[in-house]
Scaffold this active site. Sequence first.
Site, PDB file in Angstrom:
ATOM      1  CE  LYS A   8      31.019  70.750 -75.099  1.00 18.12           C
ATOM      2  NZ  LYS A   8      30.716  71.733 -75.920  1.00 18.12           N
ATOM      3  NE  ARG A  83      33.756  74.509 -71.053  1.00 17.87           N
ATOM      4  CZ  ARG A  83      32.847  73.818 -71.041  1.00 17.87           C
ATOM      5  NH1 ARG A  83      32.694  72.553 -71.183  1.00 17.87           N
ATOM      6  NH2 ARG A  83      31.626  74.751 -70.829  1.00 17.87           N
ATOM      7  NE  ARG A 122      21.647  74.491 -74.455  1.00 20.86           N
ATOM      8  CZ  ARG A 122      22.856  74.192 -74.288  1.00 20.86           C
ATOM      9  NH1 ARG A 122      23.713  73.441 -74.952  1.00 20.86           N
ATOM     10  NH2 ARG A 122      23.595  74.872 -73.239  1.00 20.86           N
ATOM     11  NE  ARG A 155      23.403  75.176 -69.789  1.00 24.81           N
ATOM     12  CZ  ARG A 155      24.338  74.614 -69.833  1.00 24.81           C
ATOM     13  NH1 ARG A 155      24.505  73.248 -70.370  1.00 24.81           N
ATOM     14  NH2 ARG A 155      25.417  75.155 -69.875  1.00 24.81           N
ATOM     15  NE  ARG A 166      27.765  78.841 -71.596  1.00 22.16           N
ATOM     16  CZ  ARG A 166      26.252  78.687 -72.236  1.00 22.16           C
ATOM     17  NH1 ARG A 166      25.496  79.556 -72.075  1.00 22.16           N
ATOM     18  NH2 ARG A 166      25.888  77.538 -72.536  1.00 22.16           N
TER      19      ARG A 166
HETATM   20  P1  AMP Z   1      28.333  73.205 -70.120  1.00 20.10           P
HETATM   21  O1  AMP Z   1      27.328  72.432 -69.813  1.00 20.10           O
HETATM   22  O2  AMP Z   1      29.569  72.338 -70.640  1.00 20.10           O
HETATM   23  O3  AMP Z   1      28.161  74.389 -71.244  1.00 20.10           O
HETATM   24  O4  AMP Z   1      28.981  74.129 -68.808  1.00 20.10           O
HETATM   25  C1  AMP Z   1      28.323  75.147 -68.454  1.00 20.10           C
HETATM   26  C2  AMP Z   1      29.112  76.007 -67.393  1.00 20.10           C
HETATM   27  O5  AMP Z   1      29.826  75.166 -66.328  1.00 20.10           O
HETATM   28  C3  AMP Z   1      30.304  76.594 -68.126  1.00 20.10           C
HETATM   29  O6  AMP Z   1      29.913  77.943 -68.401  1.00 20.10           O
HETATM   30  C4  AMP Z   1      31.250  76.801 -66.723  1.00 20.10           C
HETATM   31  O7  AMP Z   1      30.823  77.785 -65.811  1.00 20.10           O
HETATM   32  C5  AMP Z   1      31.162  75.582 -66.155  1.00 20.10           C
HETATM   33  N1  AMP Z   1      32.004  74.565 -66.757  1.00 20.10           N
HETATM   34  C6  AMP Z   1      31.758  73.367 -67.402  1.00 20.10           C
HETATM   35  N2  AMP Z   1      32.807  72.750 -67.465  1.00 20.10           N
HETATM   36  C7  AMP Z   1      33.892  73.238 -67.318  1.00 20.10           C
HETATM   37  C8  AMP Z   1      35.281  73.152 -67.062  1.00 20.10           C
HETATM   38  N3  AMP Z   1      35.824  72.135 -67.620  1.00 20.10           N
HETATM   39  N4  AMP Z   1      36.127  74.106 -66.311  1.00 20.10           N
HETATM   40  C9  AMP Z   1      35.613  75.271 -65.891  1.00 20.10           C
HETATM   41  N5  AMP Z   1      34.036  75.372 -65.993  1.00 20.10           N
HETATM   42  C10 AMP Z   1      33.307  74.614 -66.518  1.00 20.10           C
END
Ligand code: AMP
Length: 214
Positions: A8, A83, A122, A155, A166
């Site tokens: 993404k 989400r 990653r 990360r 996740r």
């Molecule tokens: P990402 O970078 O999109 O993988 O997001 C990393 C982390 O951020 C996730 O594991 C959640 O802890 C938090 N996060 C990101 N987007 C959301 C969302 N829309 N709702 C809730 N938590 C989020």
Amino acid sequence: MGPQGAGKGTQASELQRLTGLAHVASGDVLRAAIRDETELGMQAKKYYDAGELVPDEITVGMLLEAIHKVGADRDVLLDGFPRTVAQAQALDEALGRLGERIDLVVELELPIEVAKERLSGRLLCRAHGHVYNERTQPPKTRGVCDIDGSELYQRADDYPEAIEKRLRIWERENGQLVEYYDSRGLLCRVNADRAPGEITADLVALLQGGSVVA
Ligand code: AMP
């Protein structure tokens, strides 16, 4: 939309470069708030570090503010938000009040096993978040970004237990969210188990077909 590791972020940066859409990524917004130790960032940190969804009360306000900051004259490409169905409803209500709407929702489809493999190796660059993989897409020089020379890092939530969690959360929430947008005629599915350039070409065609990009 799509599981973590579907590409993404990679695709969104590329679309921002090619089309001028403003890329708003929920993970980046949350990471910036955690780094800057804002009040909401401090509340979000424990969920983020554990690989859990940050509660809607924290996420929705932060993301609506980030979208608002882009300004009315640019279209926005959302990445990682909404989400959950509750977030999608909050977003629709907020956009409705502004006379705006979602034009298109893309689901990047990727088998969970492939997503796990991509996430576990990653690496991201500090300067711009360019993505590498220790095994499948290593940088030319270990620990250094090929594109901008900045340091590569893993990360905080890319460790095995958090990755598993996740992806489980994603499987749980995704069905309902897909249904929410599919029933509104907004959803398109794209196979994400391909070379990044092929996926980008499909996405650009989709945006043009939907007149999102002039
Ligand atoms: P990402 O970078 O999109 O993988 O997001 C990393 C982390 O951020 C996730 O594991 C959640 O802890 C938090 N996060 C990101 N987007 C959301 C969302 N829309 N709702 C809730 N938590 C989020």
